[in-house]
Design a protein around this motif. Structure first.
Motif, short mmCIF file in Angstrom:
data_model
loop_
_atom_site.label_atom_id
_atom_site.label_comp_id
_atom_site.label_asym_id
_atom_site.label_seq_id
_atom_site.Cartn_x
_atom_site.Cartn_y
_atom_site.Cartn_z
N UNK A 149 -17.64 -34.48 -82.01
CA UNK A 149 -18.25 -34.35 -80.43
C UNK A 149 -18.13 -35.09 -79.24
N UNK A 150 -18.19 -33.75 -78.09
CA UNK A 150 -17.73 -34.10 -76.66
C UNK A 150 -19.30 -33.88 -76.16
N UNK A 151 -19.33 -34.27 -74.93
CA UNK A 151 -20.80 -34.47 -74.33
C UNK A 151 -20.30 -33.74 -73.07
N UNK A 152 -21.23 -32.81 -72.79
CA UNK A 152 -20.41 -31.71 -71.85
C UNK A 152 -21.49 -32.69 -69.97
N UNK A 153 -22.95 -33.39 -70.41
CA UNK A 153 -22.99 -33.85 -69.14
C UNK A 153 -23.49 -34.84 -69.67
N UNK A 154 -22.80 -35.44 -68.91
CA UNK A 154 -23.14 -37.37 -68.91
C UNK A 154 -24.63 -37.78 -68.36
N UNK A 155 -25.43 -38.17 -69.37
CA UNK A 155 -26.17 -38.92 -69.92
C UNK A 155 -26.92 -39.37 -67.66
N UNK A 156 -27.91 -39.17 -66.49
CA UNK A 156 -27.44 -39.61 -65.65
C UNK A 156 -28.41 -41.21 -65.59
N UNK A 157 -28.37 -41.81 -66.21
CA UNK A 157 -29.22 -43.09 -66.44
C UNK A 157 -28.25 -44.15 -66.92
N UNK A 158 -27.41 -43.96 -67.97
CA UNK A 158 -26.45 -44.34 -67.88
C UNK A 158 -24.26 -43.89 -67.59
#
Ligand SMILES: [Zn+2]
Ligand SMILES: [Zn+2]
Length: 380
Positions: A202-211
């Motif tokens: 899997x890949x991440x389209x929008x990374x988490x803002x917190x981390x």
């Protein structure tokens, strides 16, 4: 308890004084039973296989076995052991790489044959100082440390929303890519981890803002740890999977607690024994006395017999340290030091001289008196 291990001899079902060939024989029998190939990846059997193999690695090594016999379990036992060569005679070499490749004592992938092995976070080190008595009896301690923990906002995935985790288009979610090459032997297919998703599928389209997409954040942690009795300075306690996380798809590293034992005035440790030195006077040694001695269990009244000689040792059985492996406590040994007074008063000198005269012992001036009279006799 965290980090608690079963006794290696018990694990292999052998006695403490067994021979190397008995160890080998027992391991071979157990390994045949619990080998992952036989049991098709049963997690419980893999755990057992790992346990017996670890026990075998240590007990089949003469030096490590001696170390284990004297000091019990300690993570430094694994220093310098080449697991590949230890197990190659059984044909287990590559299994060991797979299980323990990331460092011994850590966790391992439970699905043999699976291409995806979770990554492992790094170990975290922490120091703790405990009292002499705490080391003797064992103690529960709260330990504060800082480690990377899974990000709460994304649950460790690194994605802002669950919908932002999308299937890798390069490998189609398999995490692996196959390439086919034509060689003179025919078509050769090789499988390798997908570079686009680092084998995750899997890949991440929008990374988490917190981390910021890492999946973990740095945080203060608290843990309550049972420190076993009999530990000494320099030992390390390993608490599995309480170290750094690398996100939800990873296994956390371990927490390694380095132990420092504070010295205790008047009490010293010698193996499982406690040793203390006590001064008594010449008169107390000659006439006997009662002493109040500090032991691990509090004040203890001890009888000193009349006519006690300098260096005499009194043993208080079972008042020593509870060893790491085993439950029989060591002893408390009191070494008696007879002090000769160097500050006698005129009155005391008179009394002692009288005592010496009564025993026809030459003292002070009397002793030099005889030497001078001998010298004088020669001069004549
Ligand atoms: Zn991919
Ligand atoms: Zn996050």
């Amino acid at each position: 308890m965290a980090g608690q291990k079963r006794d290696y001899y018990e694990v292999l079902g052998v006695s403490k004084d067994c021979t190397l060939s008995e160890i080998k024989q027992s391991y071979r029998k157990l390994a045949r039973k619990y080998h992952p190939d036989v049991n098709n990846g049963s997690a419980e059997h893999e755990e057992r296989f790992k346990e017996i193999s670890e026990a075998y690695a240590i007990l089949s090594n003469e030096e490590k076995r001696r170390q284990y016999d004297t000091c019990g379990f300690n993570s430094s036992l694994f220093d310098g052991i080449n697991f590949d060569s230890v197990f190659s005679e059984f044909g287990f070499g590559d299994i060991f790489n797979m299980f323990f490749g990331g460092g011994f004592g850590g966790s391992f992938s439970s699905s043999r044959g699976s291409s995806r092995r979770p990554s492992r976070g790094s170990d975290v080190y922490s120091d703790i100082t405990i009292d002499f008595k705490e080391a003797a009896f064992g103690v529960k301690k709260d330990i504060k440390y800082t480690a990377d923990v899974n990000c709460r906002h994304c649950g460790g995935t690194g994605a802002e929303n669950e919908a932002d985790i999308i299937k890798c288009t390069v490998c189609g979610g398999l995490g692996q890519v196959r390439t086919s090459r034509n060689t003179f032997l025919g078509s050769l297919i090789t499988t390798s981890a997908c570079e686009n998703c680092s084998g995750k599928g899997t890949v991440i389209a929008k990374p988490c803002k917190n981390c910021e997409g890492r999946g973990y954040i740095r945080q203060e942690k608290n843990i309550s740890v049972d420190i076993p009795s009999g530990v000494s300075s320099g030992m390390q306690l390993r608490v599995q999977q309480k170290g750094n996380s690398k996100g939800s798809a990873s296994i956390s590293g371990d927490l390694l607690i380095r132990i420092n034992v504070k010295p205790h005035p008047g009490l010293e440790r010698d193996g499982d024994n406690v040793v203390s030195v006590f001064d008594i006077s010449f008169a107390q040694a000659a006439l006997g006395t009662r002493l109040d001695i500090e032991t691990l269990d509090g004040q203890e009244e001890v009888n000193v017999k009349p006519g006690t000689q300098p260096g005499t040792k009194i043993t208080l059985r079972g008042k020593g340290i509870t060893p790491l492996s085993g439950s029989r406590r060591g002893d408390h040994i009191i070494s008696l030091n007879v002090k000769i007074p160097a500050d006698l008063t005129a009155e005391e000198i008179k009394l002692l001289k009288k005592y010496a005269e009564g025993r026809e012992e030459l003292t002070g001036d009397g002793a030099s008196g005889i030497f001078s009279s001998i010298k004088n006799a020669f001069r004549k």
